[in-house]
Design an enzyme around this catalytic site. Structure first.
Site, short mmCIF file in Angstrom:
data_model
loop_
_atom_site.label_atom_id
_atom_site.label_comp_id
_atom_site.label_asym_id
_atom_site.label_seq_id
_atom_site.Cartn_x
_atom_site.Cartn_y
_atom_site.Cartn_z
N ASN A 117 -10.28 1.78 7.63
CA ASN A 117 -10.03 3.21 7.80
C ASN A 117 -11.22 4.07 7.34
O ASN A 117 -11.06 5.19 6.89
CB ASN A 117 -8.74 3.61 7.10
CG ASN A 117 -8.80 3.36 5.61
OD1 ASN A 117 -9.75 2.75 5.13
ND2 ASN A 117 -7.83 3.83 4.87
N HIS A 120 -12.96 5.67 1.60
CA HIS A 120 -12.03 5.77 0.47
C HIS A 120 -12.36 7.04 -0.30
O HIS A 120 -13.52 7.45 -0.36
CB HIS A 120 -12.17 4.55 -0.46
CG HIS A 120 -11.44 4.74 -1.76
ND1 HIS A 120 -10.11 4.45 -1.91
CD2 HIS A 120 -11.86 5.25 -2.94
CE1 HIS A 120 -9.74 4.77 -3.14
NE2 HIS A 120 -10.78 5.25 -3.80
P1 CMP Z 1 -8.10 3.16 0.54
O1 CMP Z 1 -8.14 4.65 0.45
O2 CMP Z 1 -9.35 2.44 0.27
O3 CMP Z 1 -6.97 2.62 -0.46
C1 CMP Z 1 -6.11 1.54 -0.17
C2 CMP Z 1 -6.46 0.86 1.11
O4 CMP Z 1 -5.52 -0.08 1.58
C3 CMP Z 1 -6.52 1.89 2.21
O5 CMP Z 1 -7.62 2.74 2.02
C4 CMP Z 1 -6.56 1.00 3.43
O6 CMP Z 1 -7.85 0.46 3.67
C5 CMP Z 1 -5.63 -0.12 2.99
N1 CMP Z 1 -4.30 0.07 3.56
C6 CMP Z 1 -3.42 1.02 3.22
N2 CMP Z 1 -2.29 0.89 3.93
C7 CMP Z 1 -2.46 -0.17 4.74
C8 CMP Z 1 -1.65 -0.82 5.72
N3 CMP Z 1 -0.42 -0.38 6.02
N4 CMP Z 1 -2.14 -1.89 6.34
C9 CMP Z 1 -3.38 -2.33 6.04
N5 CMP Z 1 -4.21 -1.77 5.13
C10 CMP Z 1 -3.75 -0.70 4.49
#
Ligand code: CMP
Length: 148
Positions: A117, A120
């Site tokens: 995504n 962070h």
């Molecule tokens: P981040 O802000 O780095 O913090 C937690 C991370 O977990 C998030 O961004 C995503 O990269 C990952 N993440 C959160 N929800 C999901 C999900 N439903 N499926 C896969 N990865 C997830």
């Protein structure tokens, strides 16, 4: 006052020069200053510490595998209201929400999946402090705030 936040530009972003430049431009154009910057491949140990609140989630393993798969850019950013501003700029975590409802956010534009995504950002001042201490061990956050 000038708040600190920890931002990570994740491995798929660092691999793509165009996307990396776009996000760096957004950081600067939105009046953030980069206080510290590192490009590093996050180790398994660092990722486990960083994401310890997610260790029971179904996506935990894929998250760690992805985060350790190549270099990330890790920044300490500062600005007025840095934490909330960076999170608004990132948009929703889930890629379908980002792409359908928040196309003008970083994740809306550059998120590839819920795991990949793009970026962070710390979710509170306490998290920012904890996260900064993981990746910038020599950064004295108390001194920073006391000197403001
Ligand atoms: P981040 O802000 O780095 O913090 C937690 C991370 O977990 C998030 O961004 C995503 O990269 C990952 N993440 C959160 N929800 C999901 C999900 N439903 N499926 C896969 N990865 C997830």
């Amino acid at each position: 006052y000038l708040q600190l936040t920890l931002a990570i530009l994740k491995p798929h972003v660092v691999k793509s020069p165009f996307v990396l430049q776009k996000i760096r431009d957004l950081i600067i154009d939105n009046n953030f200053k980069i206080v510290r910057s590192r490009r590093t491949t996050i180790s398994r140990e660092e990722a486990e510490l960083f994401y310890k609140e997610h260790k029971d989630k179904f996506f935990y393993n894929r998250l760690l595998t992805f985060m350790c798969s190549g270099p990330s850019d890790i920044y300490i950013l500062t600005r007025h209201d840095a934490i909330a501003k960076w999170r608004r700029m990132m948009g929703p975590t889930k890629v379908y929400q980002a792409q359908y409802n928040a196309q003008d956010t970083i994740r809306g534009m550059f998120g590839l999946s819920d795991t990949r995504n793009a970026t962070h950002g710390s979710d509170s001042t306490e998290s920012a402090k904890r996260e900064i201490m993981i990746f910038f061990k020599d950064f004295n956050i108390n001194k920073w705030y006391n000197n403001e």
